[in-house]
Scaffold this active site. Structure first.
Site, PDB file in Angstrom:
ATOM      1  N   ARG A  61       0.811  -1.222   0.000  1.00 17.59           N
ATOM      2  CA  ARG A  61       0.000   0.000   0.000  1.00 17.59           C
ATOM      3  C   ARG A  61       0.843   1.271   0.000  1.00 17.59           C
ATOM      4  O   ARG A  61       0.652   2.160  -0.840  1.00 17.59           O
ATOM      5  CB  ARG A  61      -0.919   0.048   1.237  1.00 17.59           C
ATOM      6  CG  ARG A  61      -2.177  -0.752   1.120  1.00 17.59           C
ATOM      7  CD  ARG A  61      -2.524  -1.306   2.469  1.00 17.59           C
ATOM      8  NE  ARG A  61      -1.509  -2.291   2.812  1.00 17.59           N
ATOM      9  CZ  ARG A  61      -1.585  -3.575   2.454  1.00 17.59           C
ATOM     10  NH1 ARG A  61      -2.648  -4.015   1.861  1.00 17.59           N
ATOM     11  NH2 ARG A  61      -0.615  -4.421   2.722  1.00 17.59           N
ATOM     12  N   THR A  62       1.752   1.390   0.963  1.00 18.35           N
ATOM     13  CA  THR A  62       2.469   2.650   1.148  1.00 18.35           C
ATOM     14  C   THR A  62       3.308   2.986  -0.078  1.00 18.35           C
ATOM     15  O   THR A  62       3.312   4.126  -0.557  1.00 18.35           O
ATOM     16  CB  THR A  62       3.364   2.569   2.411  1.00 18.35           C
ATOM     17  OG1 THR A  62       2.578   2.036   3.474  1.00 18.35           O
ATOM     18  CG2 THR A  62       3.903   3.921   2.800  1.00 18.35           C
ATOM     19  N   LYS A  89      25.526  -5.825  -0.881  1.00 17.23           N
ATOM     20  CA  LYS A  89      26.992  -5.937  -0.996  1.00 17.23           C
ATOM     21  C   LYS A  89      27.688  -5.146   0.105  1.00 17.23           C
ATOM     22  O   LYS A  89      28.893  -4.912   0.057  1.00 17.23           O
ATOM     23  CB  LYS A  89      27.439  -5.419  -2.369  1.00 17.23           C
ATOM     24  CG  LYS A  89      26.829  -6.167  -3.543  1.00 17.23           C
ATOM     25  CD  LYS A  89      27.216  -5.494  -4.852  1.00 17.23           C
ATOM     26  CE  LYS A  89      26.318  -5.925  -5.988  1.00 17.23           C
ATOM     27  NZ  LYS A  89      26.396  -5.032  -7.140  1.00 17.23           N
ATOM     28  N   ARG A 111      11.144   3.903   3.773  1.00 13.12           N
ATOM     29  CA  ARG A 111      10.725   2.906   4.774  1.00 13.12           C
ATOM     30  C   ARG A 111      11.958   2.143   5.203  1.00 13.12           C
ATOM     31  O   ARG A 111      12.781   1.761   4.367  1.00 13.12           O
ATOM     32  CB  ARG A 111       9.693   1.936   4.200  1.00 13.12           C
ATOM     33  CG  ARG A 111       9.444   0.761   5.135  1.00 13.12           C
ATOM     34  CD  ARG A 111       8.232  -0.016   4.795  1.00 13.12           C
ATOM     35  NE  ARG A 111       7.017   0.737   5.068  1.00 13.12           N
ATOM     36  CZ  ARG A 111       5.793   0.210   5.043  1.00 13.12           C
ATOM     37  NH1 ARG A 111       5.630  -1.061   4.756  1.00 13.12           N
ATOM     38  NH2 ARG A 111       4.744   0.951   5.309  1.00 13.12           N
ATOM     39  N   HIS A 139       4.628   5.873  11.654  1.00 10.38           N
ATOM     40  CA  HIS A 139       4.163   5.717  10.269  1.00 10.38           C
ATOM     41  C   HIS A 139       3.192   6.902  10.054  1.00 10.38           C
ATOM     42  O   HIS A 139       1.965   6.728  10.028  1.00 10.38           O
ATOM     43  CB  HIS A 139       3.469   4.364  10.099  1.00 10.38           C
ATOM     44  CG  HIS A 139       3.203   3.958   8.680  1.00 10.38           C
ATOM     45  ND1 HIS A 139       3.327   4.824   7.605  1.00 10.38           N
ATOM     46  CD2 HIS A 139       2.801   2.768   8.153  1.00 10.38           C
ATOM     47  CE1 HIS A 139       3.018   4.165   6.488  1.00 10.38           C
ATOM     48  NE2 HIS A 139       2.701   2.927   6.802  1.00 10.38           N
TER      49      HIS A 139
HETATM   50  N1   CP Z   1      -0.323  -0.034   5.870  1.00 13.25           N
HETATM   51  C1   CP Z   1       0.883  -0.296   5.360  1.00 13.25           C
HETATM   52  O1   CP Z   1       1.881   0.328   5.723  1.00 13.25           O
HETATM   53  O2   CP Z   1       0.885  -1.292   4.426  1.00 13.25           O
HETATM   54  P1   CP Z   1       2.188  -1.747   3.582  1.00 13.25           P
HETATM   55  O3   CP Z   1       3.142  -2.372   4.570  1.00 13.25           O
HETATM   56  O4   CP Z   1       1.683  -2.700   2.544  1.00 13.25           O
HETATM   57  O5   CP Z   1       2.791  -0.506   2.990  1.00 13.25           O
END
Ligand code: CP
Length: 310
Positions: A61-62, A89, A111, A139
């Site tokens: 999603r993100t 590496k 992320r 988040h």
């Molecule tokens: N909600 C969320 O962060 O989903 P993903 O880990 O798929 O990005």
């Protein structure tokens, strides 16, 4: 009317922004939601900006939502997945990012499995950083899109009762949601087994409840979280079957409540564990509204951060 500009150059966490910032993001997202529902879903706002999405952890999603938001704003986009890169590496985070920045990148959406990775990066590089999830820390865009989705259904969040159920201990979504919802005046409760609730969580001004039925009867909104097995180094409950019996939300429970509550989930869902399919796909579920709103909210964040460069 919210302020015209954000108070921050990066979006590292909800704890670094204020209520005005959130209201400005929501007002801007309202406009972008209109844009993404038009036949022509694109605006030229970021056509002079290059954004790198660098993901050191898996995401559906993100990652897709940020990429779509960037493309809807006409930014140039490059994507980096650590698993297929030279990180394997031995290249360091700073070397990796500096190499990406040498290609004249303006903004980094990152992320990372380690808490504080975004803060660390913001101190070492010149580009603007957006935290797309750092370990069990924050988040922020998930919390913003969650609050935006509740506001869309229930109006002003002041006084609304939201329970977050599940693995609070390992959840960046829970922490960012608590900070965001509290800032907007909502009442927040966390619910789960004692082992998955951080000991000092009440210091964030939330109620703690271990009985799912009591929590559901209290709330207007239930945000059901996934058990983050990938962050658990020991066993926190006997089995997923037992967890589902104690903390899973099914249709029988939902239909038996005194009032109609809204059901949310940040995804990915483990159907049959924290939530059954008939609940996830029910009329009370706003899970796919959250995903749709994620694009508009992320467009707003990127657009407003880019305006800080002027
Ligand atoms: N909600 C969320 O962060 O989903 P993903 O880990 O798929 O990005």
């Amino acid at each position: 009317m919210a302020a015209e500009r954000l108070s921050t150059r990066h979006l590292l966490g909800i704890k670094d922004i204020n209520r005005n910032d959130i209201e400005l993001i929501f007002e801007t997202a309202d406009n972008f939601k209109g844009v993404i529902n038009r036949p022509i879903k694109k605006v030229p706002s970021l056509r002079d900006i290059t954004i790198a999405n660098i993901f050191f952890e898996n995401s559906t999603r993100t990652k897709l939502s940020f990429e779509l938001a960037e493309k809807r704003l006409s930014a140039d986009v490059i994507n980096f997945a650590a698993s297929s890169s030279s990180v394997s590496k031995g290249e360091t985070l700073i070397d990796t990012v500096n190499n990406i920045l040498a290609m004249k990148v303006d903004m980094v959406v990152m992320r990372h499995p380690y808490a504080g990775a975004g803060v660390f990066l913001s101190r070492h590089i010149n580009a603007q950083i957006v935290n797309a999830g750092d370990g069990a820390h924050e988040h922020p865009t998930q919390a913003l899109l969650d609050a935006f989705s509740i506001r869309e259904k229930l109006g002003d969040l002041a006084g609304k009762k939201v329970v977050i159920v599940g693995d609070i201990l390992h959840s960046r979504v829970a922490i960012s949601n608590i900070l965001c919802l509290k800032m907007l005046g909502a009442e927040v409760m966390v619910c789960g087994p004692t082992t998955l609730i951080p000991r000092h969580i009440h210091e964030l001004g939330v109620k703690v409840e271990h009985n799912l039925m009591k929590a559901l009867n209290w709330c207007d909104v239930a945000n059901m979280l996934r058990i983050q097995l990938e962050r658990q180094d020991i066993k926190y409950f006997p089995s997923q079957r037992e967890y589902a019996m104690m903390y899973g939300l099914n249709k029988e429970i939902l239909d038996g409540l005194d009032k109609e509550i809204i059901v949310m989930h940040p995804g990915p869902i483990n159907r049959g564990v924290e939530i059954t399919s008939d609940v996830a796909d029910s009329k009370q579920s706003i899970i796919l509204d959250q995903v749709e709103n994620g694009v508009a909210v992320r467009m707003a964040v990127l657009y407003l951060l880019a305006a800080q460069r002027d």
